[in-house]
Design a protein around this motif. Structure first.
Motif, mmCIF file in Angstrom:
data_model
loop_
_atom_site.group_PDB
_atom_site.id
_atom_site.type_symbol
_atom_site.label_atom_id
_atom_site.label_comp_id
_atom_site.label_asym_id
_atom_site.label_seq_id
_atom_site.Cartn_x
_atom_site.Cartn_y
_atom_site.Cartn_z
ATOM 1 N N LEU A 37 44.352 46.681 47.348
ATOM 2 C CA LEU A 37 44.291 47.302 46.025
ATOM 3 C C LEU A 37 44.552 48.785 46.236
ATOM 4 O O LEU A 37 43.645 49.532 46.599
ATOM 5 N N ARG A 38 45.786 49.190 46.023
ATOM 6 C CA ARG A 38 46.203 50.547 46.405
ATOM 7 C C ARG A 38 46.031 51.558 45.280
ATOM 8 O O ARG A 38 46.463 52.699 45.402
ATOM 9 N N VAL A 39 45.451 51.125 44.184
ATOM 10 C CA VAL A 39 45.104 52.049 43.102
ATOM 11 C C VAL A 39 43.630 51.806 42.783
ATOM 12 O O VAL A 39 43.075 50.756 43.107
ATOM 13 N N PRO A 40 42.955 52.759 42.151
ATOM 14 C CA PRO A 40 41.540 52.552 41.820
ATOM 15 C C PRO A 40 41.363 51.357 40.878
ATOM 16 O O PRO A 40 41.948 51.312 39.800
ATOM 17 N N CYS A 41 40.577 50.403 41.313
ATOM 18 C CA CYS A 41 40.369 49.174 40.548
ATOM 19 C C CYS A 41 38.892 48.805 40.504
ATOM 20 O O CYS A 41 38.110 49.237 41.362
ATOM 21 N N TYR A 42 38.564 47.988 39.519
ATOM 22 C CA TYR A 42 37.232 47.399 39.459
ATOM 23 C C TYR A 42 37.403 45.881 39.514
ATOM 24 O O TYR A 42 37.773 45.250 38.536
ATOM 25 N N PRO A 43 37.152 45.262 40.673
ATOM 26 C CA PRO A 43 37.295 43.808 40.786
ATOM 27 C C PRO A 43 36.246 43.091 39.928
ATOM 28 O O PRO A 43 35.157 43.605 39.700
ATOM 29 N N PHE A 44 36.583 41.905 39.484
ATOM 30 C CA PHE A 44 35.644 41.182 38.636
ATOM 31 C C PHE A 44 35.754 39.681 38.847
ATOM 32 O O PHE A 44 36.753 39.170 39.334
ATOM 33 N N VAL A 45 34.695 39.015 38.479
ATOM 34 C CA VAL A 45 34.681 37.562 38.304
ATOM 35 C C VAL A 45 34.069 37.296 36.935
ATOM 36 O O VAL A 45 33.085 37.928 36.548
ATOM 37 N N ARG A 46 34.669 36.398 36.191
ATOM 38 C CA ARG A 46 34.122 36.030 34.894
ATOM 39 C C ARG A 46 34.304 34.530 34.689
ATOM 40 O O ARG A 46 35.104 33.890 35.379
#
Length: 473
Positions: free
Chosen positions: A376-385
């Protein structure tokens, strides 16, 4: 969700690089020009569809009208898209589905139309309408190559021989086909196919000996020999009018043709060697504009230009059969007709690829999920839903559990992450549950792009969203 007790952790930290050898799932890229919309918008779209069921996974909007043709680089990383009346050429990252480059010809008469990429040298050829030029690019660097080719015909459709040594240019309006040598772009041969309404697309035989051209006006396929003695053979399509889209099986034995019959149209399968015969057909509403097969030749995909759809067909070459399998409605933007033309097949692995321990569960039990995470080469917020059986969605927030609000995904409190190396087989979710309703649940995972997301009501993802169907019985 008081009947479900989840215990979950979804932390990311530096791990040694592990290379992912798994293949991604088959996807279809469809180009929508919206040419049938009145008024026509000043933008276009490219969509990624899951091959198995044609669910639309991602859409990117191009800031130019009239998107038409698409080519996928040999390594599957880039999509090149032409917009003739928009005077633009775009390059899209096939993984993140973002525009990574664009070429603006709006200050000229150039209209990028046909496009092809050689497998051996990674050279991109783009046919320009109006001035009969073919411009050239290096696919890796995306830099123009000089000189361009003064082709003497419009490159409506361009196709390389499998070895990349030659290429054919199809001028669909003038019904002319030209053959060039790639190394020096020398003209080797010209054919005038005299179609009263123009030509459709073309398919190259796997050995590079023949070019099969859809001759719409004369209701036949013209086979052009690409070596001396330059033979020309005609194959009538026997009452199946206006052949338009076309592709060929990897062994060169079968042709797949999309017809433009206006209503009650067909997609047909033809036996080429050692005799010409129709061996199968399936329905399409009106206009089988462009046809592409997958690598294994078990499925073909067809853009329906008149009815704004993409159609999938199952193919069995051993049994010489073709059956309609799925349809996607591409009219996802209210008031606009998609008018799809270009289509390509590729492989796609979600940036966060979830894998559940099984697909079917009882109403009481446990579930475990692992995740393969690409860089993830950009700022990200991973999630599970989880999309529940009743249609609601629950979002996981670390330290809190599942909530009905995606606000935490904005990262204002939790912050963002970046990774430079892949993380494989990470234990993403472990859950015990009891007494949950029977039905179908959808487990989803992905990453919210913090550069572009400004509202919880409009989450913008870096890459796509992985979806896994889970059944509770």
């Amino acid at each position: 969700m008081n009947t479900v007790r989840f215990i979950m952790a979804f932390f990311f930290f530096a791990l040694p690089a592990i290379h992912n050898g798994a293949l991604g799932e088959e996807v279809v890229y469809v180009v929508n020009g919206y040419t049938h919309s009145i008024p026509q918008p000043n933008w276009s779209t490219v969509m990624m569809l899951r091959g198995s069921d044609l669910e639309i996974l991602q859409t990117v909007t191009l800031p130019a009208p009239d998107a038409r043709s698409i080519a996928l680089t040999p390594d599957g990383t880039q999509l090149w898209v032409t917009c003739p009346n928009g005077h633009h050429l775009f390059v899209i990252d096939a993984q993140t589905f973002e525009i990574i480059d664009e070429f603006d010809y709006s200050d000229t008469i150039n209209k990028p139309m046909g496009i092809a990429i050689s497998r051996d040298r990674g050279e991109v050829l783009v046919g320009m309408h109006q001035d009969d030029l073919v411009v050239r690019f290096d696919a890796e660097t995306r830099k123009p190559l000089v000189p361009p080719l003064e082709a003497g015909a419009e490159g409506s459709f361009i196709i390389f021989t499998p070895d990349g040594g030659r290429f054919c240019l199809v001028d669909q309006g003038m019904s002319v086909v030209k053959l060039f040598r790639s190394a020096d772009r020398a003209l080797l041969r010209t054919w005038n196919l005299a179609s009263p309404v123009g030509l459709g697309d073309a398919a190259m035989s796997p050995d590079g000996r023949y070019l099969y051209v859809a001759n719409m006006g004369l209701h036949r396929i013209d086979r052009l020999g690409l070596r001396v003695p330059w033979t020309v053979n005609n194959y009538p399509t026997e009452g199946f009018l206006r052949p338009r889209g076309i592709d060929i099986s990897p062994d060169g034995v079968y042709l797949f043709i999309g017809h433009y019959m206006g209503m009650d149209s067909k997609v047909t399968m033809w036996h080429l060697e050692p005799f010409w015969a129709r061996v199968g057909s399936a329905n399409i509403p009106a206009n089988g504009r462009r046809v592409v097969r997958n690598k294994e030749c078990t499925r073909i995909y067809v853009t329906e230009h008149a009815e704004d759809e993409c159609h999938a067909y199952r193919v069995n070459c051993d049994e010489e059969s073709i059956f309609h399998n799925a349809t996607a409605d591409l009219n996802t933007i209210g008031g606009y007709k998609a008018s799809p033309i270009g289509i390509a097949v590729g492989d796609y692995t979600p940036l966060i690829d979830l894998a559940a321990d099984k697909a079917v569960y009882r109403t009481t039990g446990s579930i475990s999920v692992t995740a393969n995470v690409s860089p993830l080469r950009v700022p990200c917020y991973p999630f599970v839903r989880v999309r529940m059986a009743d249609g609601s969605t629950l979002y996981y927030q670390q330290g809190v559990g599942f909530t009905v609000s995606p606000v935490p995904y904005l990262g204002f409190a939790a912050g963002t992450i970046m990774t430079t190396e892949p993380i494989m087989g990470y234990p993403a979710l472990s859950a015990n549950f009891s007494g949950i309703p029977m039905g179908t649940y959808i487990l989803e995972g992905g990453a919210v792009d913090m550069r572009r997301t400004t509202s919880a009501s409009n989450l913008i993802y870096f890459g796509g969203v992985d979806r896994e169907k889970l059944d509770v019985r």
